[in-house]
Structure formats: C-alpha cells, structure tokens
Motif scaffolding. Structure first.
Motif, PDB file in Angstrom:
ATOM      1  N   PHE A 190     -40.657 -13.075  36.481  1.00 35.00           N
ATOM      2  CA  PHE A 190     -40.650 -14.126  35.462  1.00 35.00           C
ATOM      3  C   PHE A 190     -39.293 -14.208  34.778  1.00 35.00           C
ATOM      4  CE2 PHE A 190     -41.429 -15.269  30.919  1.00 35.00           C
ATOM      5  CZ  PHE A 190     -41.631 -16.624  31.131  1.00 35.00           C
ATOM      6  N   LEU A 191     -38.639 -13.064  34.608  1.00 37.53           N
ATOM      7  CA  LEU A 191     -37.318 -13.057  33.996  1.00 37.53           C
ATOM      8  C   LEU A 191     -36.298 -13.661  34.952  1.00 37.53           C
ATOM      9  CD1 LEU A 191     -37.412  -9.469  32.445  1.00 37.53           C
ATOM     10  CD2 LEU A 191     -37.966 -11.645  31.340  1.00 37.53           C
ATOM     11  N   ALA A 192     -36.337 -13.243  36.198  1.00 36.57           N
ATOM     12  CA  ALA A 192     -35.455 -13.774  37.246  1.00 36.57           C
ATOM     13  C   ALA A 192     -36.018 -13.304  38.574  1.00 36.57           C
ATOM     14  CB  ALA A 192     -34.021 -13.284  37.063  1.00 36.57           C
ATOM     15  N   LYS A 193     -36.085 -14.202  39.552  1.00 36.51           N
ATOM     16  CA  LYS A 193     -36.695 -13.846  40.836  1.00 36.51           C
ATOM     17  C   LYS A 193     -35.921 -12.717  41.537  1.00 36.51           C
ATOM     18  CE  LYS A 193     -40.044 -16.834  40.642  1.00 36.51           C
ATOM     19  NZ  LYS A 193     -39.860 -17.288  39.269  1.00 36.51           N
TER      20      LYS A 193
ATOM     21  N   LEU B 245     -44.322 -19.883  45.127  1.00 37.95           N
ATOM     22  CA  LEU B 245     -45.086 -20.847  44.342  1.00 37.95           C
ATOM     23  C   LEU B 245     -45.380 -20.427  42.906  1.00 37.95           C
ATOM     24  CD1 LEU B 245     -47.702 -21.831  47.090  1.00 37.95           C
ATOM     25  CD2 LEU B 245     -45.622 -23.064  46.462  1.00 37.95           C
ATOM     26  N   TYR B 246     -45.337 -19.125  42.609  1.00 38.45           N
ATOM     27  CA  TYR B 246     -45.808 -18.739  41.276  1.00 38.45           C
ATOM     28  C   TYR B 246     -44.783 -19.060  40.200  1.00 38.45           C
ATOM     29  CZ  TYR B 246     -43.434 -14.206  40.238  1.00 38.45           C
ATOM     30  OH  TYR B 246     -42.533 -13.213  39.911  1.00 38.45           O
ATOM     31  N   ILE B 247     -45.107 -18.745  38.972  1.00 30.94           N
ATOM     32  CA  ILE B 247     -44.452 -19.245  37.760  1.00 30.94           C
ATOM     33  C   ILE B 247     -42.930 -19.413  37.851  1.00 30.94           C
ATOM     34  CG2 ILE B 247     -46.234 -18.412  36.215  1.00 30.94           C
ATOM     35  CD1 ILE B 247     -44.645 -15.930  35.735  1.00 30.94           C
ATOM     36  N   PRO B 248     -42.385 -20.483  37.217  1.00 29.71           N
ATOM     37  CA  PRO B 248     -40.937 -20.646  37.158  1.00 29.71           C
ATOM     38  C   PRO B 248     -40.311 -19.525  36.336  1.00 29.71           C
ATOM     39  CG  PRO B 248     -42.031 -22.246  35.727  1.00 29.71           C
ATOM     40  CD  PRO B 248     -43.096 -21.575  36.528  1.00 29.71           C
ATOM     41  N   CYS B 249     -39.059 -19.232  36.627  1.00 30.85           N
ATOM     42  CA  CYS B 249     -38.366 -18.178  35.876  1.00 30.85           C
ATOM     43  C   CYS B 249     -38.111 -18.639  34.445  1.00 30.85           C
ATOM     44  CB  CYS B 249     -37.060 -17.797  36.561  1.00 30.85           C
ATOM     45  SG  CYS B 249     -35.774 -19.070  36.480  1.00 30.85           S
ATOM     46  N   LEU B 250     -37.691 -17.705  33.605  1.00 34.31           N
ATOM     47  CA  LEU B 250     -37.513 -17.981  32.184  1.00 34.31           C
ATOM     48  C   LEU B 250     -36.503 -19.098  31.940  1.00 34.31           C
ATOM     49  CD1 LEU B 250     -38.370 -17.070  29.364  1.00 34.31           C
ATOM     50  CD2 LEU B 250     -36.495 -15.419  29.386  1.00 34.31           C
ATOM     51  N   ALA B 251     -35.374 -19.094  32.687  1.00 35.10           N
ATOM     52  CA  ALA B 251     -34.334 -20.114  32.493  1.00 35.10           C
ATOM     53  C   ALA B 251     -34.851 -21.501  32.878  1.00 35.10           C
ATOM     54  CB  ALA B 251     -33.102 -19.765  33.325  1.00 35.10           C
ATOM     55  N   THR B 252     -35.623 -21.573  33.969  1.00 34.17           N
ATOM     56  CA  THR B 252     -36.191 -22.857  34.389  1.00 34.17           C
ATOM     57  C   THR B 252     -37.207 -23.359  33.374  1.00 34.17           C
ATOM     58  OG1 THR B 252     -35.883 -22.273  36.722  1.00 34.17           O
ATOM     59  CG2 THR B 252     -37.427 -24.039  36.227  1.00 34.17           C
ATOM     60  N   LEU B 253     -38.031 -22.456  32.876  1.00 34.69           N
ATOM     61  CA  LEU B 253     -39.038 -22.843  31.885  1.00 34.69           C
ATOM     62  C   LEU B 253     -38.371 -23.381  30.616  1.00 34.69           C
ATOM     63  CD1 LEU B 253     -42.058 -22.942  31.238  1.00 34.69           C
ATOM     64  CD2 LEU B 253     -41.861 -20.624  30.313  1.00 34.69           C
TER      65      LEU B 253
ATOM     66  N   GLY C 212     -30.933 -24.886  45.542  1.00 30.18           N
ATOM     67  CA  GLY C 212     -29.879 -23.983  45.090  1.00 30.18           C
ATOM     68  C   GLY C 212     -30.311 -23.232  43.841  1.00 30.18           C
ATOM     69  N   CYS C 213     -30.725 -24.017  42.823  1.00 33.31           N
ATOM     70  CA  CYS C 213     -31.216 -23.432  41.567  1.00 33.31           C
ATOM     71  C   CYS C 213     -32.103 -24.466  40.900  1.00 33.31           C
ATOM     72  CB  CYS C 213     -30.055 -23.038  40.656  1.00 33.31           C
ATOM     73  SG  CYS C 213     -30.594 -22.337  39.069  1.00 33.31           S
ATOM     74  N   ASN C 214     -33.254 -24.034  40.417  1.00 37.18           N
ATOM     75  CA  ASN C 214     -34.193 -24.971  39.801  1.00 37.18           C
ATOM     76  C   ASN C 214     -33.673 -25.568  38.509  1.00 37.18           C
ATOM     77  OD1 ASN C 214     -37.248 -23.172  40.777  1.00 37.18           O
ATOM     78  ND2 ASN C 214     -35.935 -24.549  41.916  1.00 37.18           N
TER      79      ASN C 214
ATOM     80  N   CYS D  91     -35.694 -21.795  45.406  1.00 37.14           N
ATOM     81  CA  CYS D  91     -34.318 -21.612  44.946  1.00 37.14           C
ATOM     82  C   CYS D  91     -33.688 -20.370  45.585  1.00 37.14           C
ATOM     83  CB  CYS D  91     -34.281 -21.493  43.426  1.00 37.14           C
ATOM     84  SG  CYS D  91     -35.085 -19.998  42.807  1.00 37.14           S
ATOM     85  N   SER D  92     -32.385 -20.243  45.403  1.00 39.77           N
ATOM     86  CA  SER D  92     -31.645 -19.127  46.006  1.00 39.77           C
ATOM     87  C   SER D  92     -32.067 -17.777  45.439  1.00 39.77           C
ATOM     88  CB  SER D  92     -30.141 -19.331  45.781  1.00 39.77           C
ATOM     89  OG  SER D  92     -29.840 -19.359  44.394  1.00 39.77           O
TER      90      SER D  92
END
Length: 668
Positions: A575-578, A619-627, A402-404, A432-433
């Motif tokens: 990176f900011l948001a998918k 697979l590539y980098i997690p978004c800013l909120a997840t990081l 749903g969301c990381n 994630c969604s």
C-alpha cells in the motif's frame, strides 16, 4: 518580459519550449500531453516563456483549453509565440487568426517544413509573413534549427512596440455591428481587444461570457447574443457558423497563395502503415505483438542478464565490502544486521530490477515518440466507446503503465466530467512499473523463457478488467453524456537517441528516487518489525511483530493460494509502494541475493499460486501516492475510498477464481 507559447497539439510545441529554455519537459505524440502551463526562462535570460496546452481553438471544450482562455484573460504576456505545423497549414492557421484578433503582438514559428516537403508541399514563409502581418521564422523544433533566431526576434522590444497586424477579417454586417455595440457597452472597462472579446463570445466561448459578467449585466450580454442569433438565422446560419466560414475563407485564400503542392502518384509510406496499424481487424493484434517484443527485450534478451550482473554486484562485492567495513569499525550486531539485512537487502532487492525498468521505459518512449501510440488510441476507441469511454482515455492508461500518478493527472484532458472520473477510477488497474519487480521475481522463479507471455497476460488482464468495469460503472453509478473522440495522428518519425534517453530518464528517475528515499525508510521500518517482537529484541522471524501482523491476514489469503504470514505482511507494505513488497520479502526471507530469494519462494509457492499472487498485486489497492492524486483530482473522499474498495474486492475475486479453477483443472 513574459512570452506565451501557443499552438495546436502535436506541432512540436513542447520540443520548442525545451530548446528555447534548455529545460526538458515530457514530449509525447498525442493530444493533451501538456495539461498545464509550464514556465521556463529563455537561454538569453531576456524573458520567461509560458508553455500553454495545445489547442485547436480558443473556444474551450476541455479543461486544458480552459487554461488557455483563462491565461489570455488574466495573463500579462508581452508577446505570443505561435508555433505552426507547416504540413498542416490550413488547420493551424485557424488558431493563428484568433491569436491575431487577440490584439497582442504575435510571432509565428513555422515548424516541420521538412515533413511538409516530404508530403509534397512547399511553403513560402516570407509571403506567409506578409499576409499575417507578423514576423514568421522557419524552425525545426526537434533539431533546434532557427530557435536562436526565434528567441532573439521574440525579445526585441522595439519591434513589439511598433508592430501592428495587417490581417483583419470582416465578418459581415451582423457581426461587425455587434462589435460596435460591444465597444459602446464596454468603453474603457477593459484593456483587452473588444473585437476579440465579442467574436469569442458569439463563437460560444463560455469563459468569455463568465468574464463579461463582471463588466456587464446579464441582460446586456443576452440581448446582444439574441440579436446576433436572430439576424444570423435569417440567412440560415448560427453566429459560430458565420465566424467559422469567414475564417475558413481567409485561411483558404492564404494557403492557396503560399503553399504549392506537387503532384504525388504514390501513396505516402505513412498512409500504408496507418492502413495496417489502425486496421479494425489487424490493429489490436499488431499492438499485442509490439508489447510481446517489448517484454521479451525487458525479460529475456537484455533485461534479465543486466539485472543478474547488478544483483551479483550488490549481493557480492557491495555486501562483502560493507560487511568488512563494519567489522573493521567494530560495529555492533544490531548495526550490522540493520545495514546488511535491512538496508542493503531491502533497497538492493529493488535496485537489481533497475535495468529491466529502464529498458521497459526506453521501449515505451520509443513507441510514443515514433507516433505509434496515437494509432493505438485510435484502435482502442471503438472498444472504449462501447463501454462508456473514448480513445482519449487510453492515453492516460498508457501513461499509467509507467506510473499511475501521472496517468491519473493526464485524465484532465478528457472533456466530460463523467468520463474523466471513470478514467481516474480505472487507472490504478493499469500495471505500473512499481509492480514490475514483483513480476520479475516470480517469473525468474517459475516461468523462465515464458516470462514475456506471462507478463503480457497480466497487462491484457488489466485492460480487460478496465473495459468490463467501465461498462459496469458507466451503466450504473456513472451515467452521463459522452464526448466526441478527436485525435491527430502525428507523422511517423525515428526518435533521436537524445530525446529517447531524456524521456527514459525522466520516467526512470522517479523509480530511483523512490528507492533512495521511500523504500530506504520502508526497509528500515520493516526490518525493525522483524527484529522486534512481544518477546523483546532480536527475536526469531516467526515471533516478530511483522509475523503477528501477517498472521492475521494469512487465513483470508489461503483460498488464493498464498495463505502465509510472509505473503500477508508483504502485501501490507504494498500500500505504501508496490516496490516495498520486494523489500519486505528480501528482509523476511533473509536471503543474500535475488537468485536465492527466487529459489526459496519456488519452495513456498506453486506456479499457480505465484500467478494468483501476481494477479492480486496487479489489481489490489492503489499505492498511497496514487490514492492521494485521486483525491486531489476528484476532490472527493467518497470516490477515493471507492477506488480502494472496489479494487480490493476485484483482486480477491479474480485471484480466487484463477487459483481455485486452476486447481480444479489440475494446473497445480
């Protein structure tokens, strides 16, 4: 007045919290859904209710259980509300006894009596109240039956002042003597029940030991523990065994008197279902079938037609209406382009996928609330155990679909530090969604009726990559102890529409909120980068600052099949948001609707390149909120940076292999 709500996992505690306070909290069917205490005000405004994590015992072995012990040591509650699952009375009463020993007034909420009856059990809750020496009220947490009576009974101050529990366990001469010694040592040093403190200390509660170091010397504590241990060893037991066996004896006596079990000749339907869905051979294929049906509903049967209607509204009626309004207001060309080409194209390009997102969340909520997801965790346990994790890690991963961000936070329920860190590092691989709109865009352009299979393959790929990396990391950089997997299989039930809608809305509103704030701001910024360039204002798209930035990445991405500046620029915004990837594409390609965008990218990409692109997004980098959440949960810049670095390398390698291998065998 402050009330504490306590109970075993999967007893309906969070549902009861919602009925008593009128506040909706996420309701799931697995151990650890409530990671931290939640606070709400009772509907009658007479007290606040603190919802504590579901625990089987007050002896903490995980972070969530430590929250409970810490609250009992430091909290100022007036009364405890203990919710009990009537269908699992014997197990639930073990916690109830510990709460009675705590010394504060306890009121018992006997839930799921209907399920107990369905299983052939009849509970005399009036007699149970007599044995426990406290008010016991039969409730239905899902339907709200008995909740008002429970709320009234919980806030009667006179009853609390006069209430004394009649249930008292004699643990034998050794333990009772230790309680007397502790009473002499503590005397007036604490207001807490010294009996409870002593029993919890001897039961191995490390939080109690830490608490006592502020009141007694280490020598006094060790001396008492050593004495009891030596005396218990003389009878062939450990102190915690003596305590458990005595509690079990008392619980068995109570259950024998208050519970009547009817003769049942047929195996319950739930057992027959469990035989299928948890079967070591059939369990995983059944899960794959459910996921395939889920994606068919999302893309083929319902989601795509609804998204097409919304796209028609945004690109047609809304865009034309706003254009006419701006023209009548004599807005400048800059303002028109900003609103139409920037805001509506950017935000609208994401919003068209809202129906598909909500259908996805609705289906996931249905599987969760029906009790099926706990079975999936059980099926996955063997696989996860072989790679250094256990089935409990699959629960945050499911949440991560749903969301990381909440998925990373849900890893707190994992007992060992090594497994918790390993789960956190792997969670960004879960699809994630936010990635979903990208899949929907490319599937509509290339794969049509096969969309469900394509998306299913991406989800399976994310799980496979997580398993392989878990094995690699647990064998190298994250060696350590393994935890024991313990999960309760809740009863199967048909979720109510109200609960499903609330759960779906709770998951989906974050997507809408992000579209209305973060994606809005990002769309304006992306449009400005396309409007401005070294040559000034209103430059051609391929001469803009965004094109210059994307051109730097294009040669690097070429071996993956999408070596264009447009792809490079879109990936940077991810990176900011998918979801921002879709906004960027809508603005870069300057198309009026999603259909037009799909037609355009079908001329720029090939089916193989588009699949490679989706794998890279997966697979590539997690978004800013997840990081940010990874850093908050690990408290480590090193591990946060590692989560970005390994994901980027993995995405590049897998996309490279897929594209180059696909070209070699002629898939292009």
């Amino acid at each position: 007045m402050e009330l504490a709500l306590l109970g075993n996992p999967n007893t309906g505690k969070t549902s009861l919290f919602n009925h008593l306070t009128g506040t909706y909290e996420y309701v799931g069917n697995w151990n650890g859904v409530t990671v931290e205490k939640k606070i709400g005000t009772l509907k009658n405004k007479k007290a606040i209710l603190v919802d504590l994590p579901g625990v089987y015992s007050l002896t903490p072995i995980s972070e969530e259980e430590a929250v409970v012990t810490k609250y009992l040591l430091e909290g100022k509650m007036s009364r405890i509300v203990n919710i009990i699952d009537a269908s699992q009375l014997k197990r639930n009463l073990l916690l109830s006894i510990q709460l009675i020993e705590y010394g504060k007034p306890v009121i018992f909420a006997l839930n799921m009596i209907d399920i107990a009856k369905r299983n052939g059990k009849s509970i005399d809750y009036h007699l149970l109240a007599t044995y426990l020496g406290a008010t016991t009220i039969a409730i239905s947490a899902r339907k709200g039956n008995g909740c008002e009576e429970l709320s009234r009974a919980s806030t009667i101050k006179q009853a609390m002042e006069n209430e004394e529990h009649t249930l008292s366990i004699h643990y034998g001469e050794i333990i009772e003597e230790a309680i007397e010694k502790m009473t002499l040592m503590l005397q007036e040093k604490t207001d807490l029940s010294i009996r409870w403190i002593t029993i919890q200390l001897l039961d191995g509660n490390g939080a109690i030991r830490s608490f006592l170091t502020n009141l007694l010397t280490k020598q006094e504590i060790d001396s008492l523990i050593d004495y009891v241990t030596i005396e218990c060893e003389k009878i062939g037991k450990k102190p915690e065994q003596v305590i458990y066996l005595k509690r079990r004896e008392v619980v068995d006596q109570i259950v024998q008197r208050v519970e009547v079990i009817a003769d049942k000749k047929r195996m319950p339907i739930s057992d027959n279902l469990d035989y299928l869905v948890t079967n070591k051979y059939l369990g995983f294929p059944i899960f794959i079938v459910f996921m395939y049906i889920l994606f068919m509903m999302t893309f083929d049967w319902f989601g795509t037609p609804l998204s097409d209607l919304l796209d028609y509204f945004i690109s047609g009626l809304l865009t034309n209406g706003v254009t006419s309004l701006l023209t009548s207001l004599q807005a400048t060309g800059f303002i028109k382009s900003l609103v139409i080409d920037g805001i509506i194209a950017g935000v609208g390009g994401v919003l068209v996928f809202v129906p598909q997102i909500f259908i996805l969340f609705f289906c996931i909520s249905f599987l969760e609330d029906s009790g099926y997801m706990s079975r999936v965790a059980l099926v996955m346990d063997k696989w996860l155990e072989n790679v250094g994790l256990n089935g409990k890690a699959f629960i945050p991963m499911i949440i991560g679909f749903g969301c990381n961000v909440p998925g990373v936070m849900a890893a707190r329920t994992i007992e060992t530090k090594k497994e918790r860190l390993l789960t956190i590092l792997l969670l960004p691989l879960m699809s994630c969604s936010a990635r979903f709109p990208v899949y929907a865009l490319f599937i509509g352009a290339f794969f049509g009726k096969n969309g469900a299979i394509i998306v299913l393959s991406l989800y399976i790929l994310s799980i496979v990559m997580a398993l392989l990396l878990a094995k690699l990391f647990s064998s190298t950089i994250l060696k350590g102890e393994k935890s024991i997997f313990l999960i309760e299989l809740p009863p199967y039930r048909l979720p109510s529409i109200k609960v499903l809608w609330k759960s779906t809305w709770d998951k989906g509103k974050g997507f809408l909120k992000k579209a209305g704030t973060f994606i809005f701001a990002g769309s304006v910024f992306i449009w400005l980068l396309t409007y401005l360039g070294p040559g000034g204002l209103d430059v051609k798209m391929d001469q803009s600052f965004l094109a210059l930035i994307g051109s730097v990445m294009a040669p690097v991405l070429a071996p993956l099949g999408f070596g264009t500046w447009e792809a490079g620029a879109s990936l940077l915004t991810g990176f900011l948001a998918k979801e921002a990837i879709i906004s960027a594409m809508n603005i870069i390609y300057a198309v009026p609707d999603t259909r037009s965008l799909q037609h355009l990218i079908s001329e720029v990409y090939t089916p193989l390149a588009s699949y490679s692109f989706m794998v890279f997004i997966l697979l590539y980098i997690p978004c800013l909120a997840t990081l940010a959440t990874i850093y908050k949960e690990t408290g480590s810049k090193k591990w946060s940076a590692f989560s970005v670095g390994y994901a980027l390398i993995l995405a590049y390698l897998i996309s490279f292999v897929i594209y180059q291998l696909g070209k070699w065998i002629g898939l292009n």
